[in-house]
Motif scaffolding. Structure first.
Motif, PDB file in Angstrom:
ATOM      1  N   SER A  21       9.238  12.947  -3.704  1.00  0.00           N
ATOM      2  CA  SER A  21       9.917  13.331  -4.938  1.00  0.00           C
ATOM      3  C   SER A  21      11.417  13.217  -4.743  1.00  0.00           C
ATOM      4  N   ALA A  23      14.889  14.443  -7.048  1.00  0.00           N
ATOM      5  CA  ALA A  23      15.442  15.048  -8.249  1.00  0.00           C
ATOM      6  C   ALA A  23      16.948  14.842  -8.298  1.00  0.00           C
ATOM      7  N   SER A  25      20.602  15.808 -10.005  1.00  0.00           N
ATOM      8  CA  SER A  25      21.252  16.909 -10.702  1.00  0.00           C
ATOM      9  C   SER A  25      22.762  16.728 -10.631  1.00  0.00           C
ATOM     10  N   ARG A  71       8.119   8.618 -13.042  1.00  0.00           N
ATOM     11  CA  ARG A  71       9.285   9.472 -13.257  1.00  0.00           C
ATOM     12  C   ARG A  71       9.020  10.457 -14.371  1.00  0.00           C
ATOM     13  N   ASP A  72       9.753  11.558 -14.299  1.00  0.00           N
ATOM     14  CA  ASP A  72       9.747  12.572 -15.348  1.00  0.00           C
ATOM     15  C   ASP A  72      11.173  12.624 -15.885  1.00  0.00           C
ATOM     16  N   ASN A  73      11.402  12.012 -17.017  1.00  0.00           N
ATOM     17  CA  ASN A  73      12.760  11.917 -17.549  1.00  0.00           C
ATOM     18  C   ASN A  73      13.327  13.290 -17.908  1.00  0.00           C
ATOM     19  N   GLY A  74      12.482  14.211 -18.312  1.00  0.00           N
ATOM     20  CA  GLY A  74      12.946  15.552 -18.644  1.00  0.00           C
ATOM     21  C   GLY A  74      13.475  16.307 -17.443  1.00  0.00           C
ATOM     22  N   LYS A  75      12.976  15.935 -16.245  1.00  0.00           N
ATOM     23  CA  LYS A  75      13.396  16.601 -15.010  1.00  0.00           C
ATOM     24  C   LYS A  75      14.319  15.721 -14.166  1.00  0.00           C
ATOM     25  N   ASN A  76      14.653  14.520 -14.667  1.00  0.00           N
ATOM     26  CA  ASN A  76      15.484  13.574 -13.895  1.00  0.00           C
ATOM     27  C   ASN A  76      14.916  13.376 -12.492  1.00  0.00           C
ATOM     28  N   THR A  77      13.613  13.215 -12.422  1.00  0.00           N
ATOM     29  CA  THR A  77      12.921  13.139 -11.135  1.00  0.00           C
ATOM     30  C   THR A  77      12.070  11.880 -11.067  1.00  0.00           C
TER      31      THR A  77
END
Length: 122
Positions: A21, A23, A25, A71-77
């Motif tokens: 993973s 992330a 930020s 990817r999870d765009n809502g989590k920038n991950t």
């Protein structure tokens, strides 16, 4: 400033699986392409897989059918699911992200994570 924090590396036997993973930020206006690269000792850093903000993916030939980037765009991950691991997959894995910034105008900057070690024993 932007930080990319990776996790999920470790030691696994050949044939096993790991999930990485990464992330992002910090000062982020948008996250564009994200990807995973790897670097074995004494070798150059090579592309493993990339994914666009729209979900289009590309893989290096040696991992096709075994690795999946998502990817999870809502989590920038961004994630890298690695299955059927082989000893030749042993390397430090690095996350890369193309981050959009707004400061009167829009511009991109590429960032790297600190790397996470993946070791596959035979």
């Amino acid at each position: 400033q932007v930080q990319l924090v990776e996790s999920g590396g470790g030691l696994v036997q050949a044939g096993g699986s790991l999930r990485l993973s990464c992330a992002a930020s910090g000062n982020i206006f948008s996250v564009n392409a994200m990807g995973w690269y790897r670097q074995a000792p004494g070798k150059q850093r090579d592309l493993v897989a990339t994914i666009t903000s729209g979900g289009s993916t590309e893989y290096t030939d040696s991992v096709k059918g075994r690795f999946t980037i998502s990817r999870d765009n809502g989590k920038n991950t961004v994630y890298l699911q690695m299955n059927t691991l082989k000893p030749e997959d042993t390397a430090a894995y690095y996350c890369n992200a193309q981050i959009g910034h707004w400061s009167g105008s829009y511009y991109y900057t590429g960032y790297w994570g600190q790397g996470t070690q993946v070791t596959v024993s035979s």
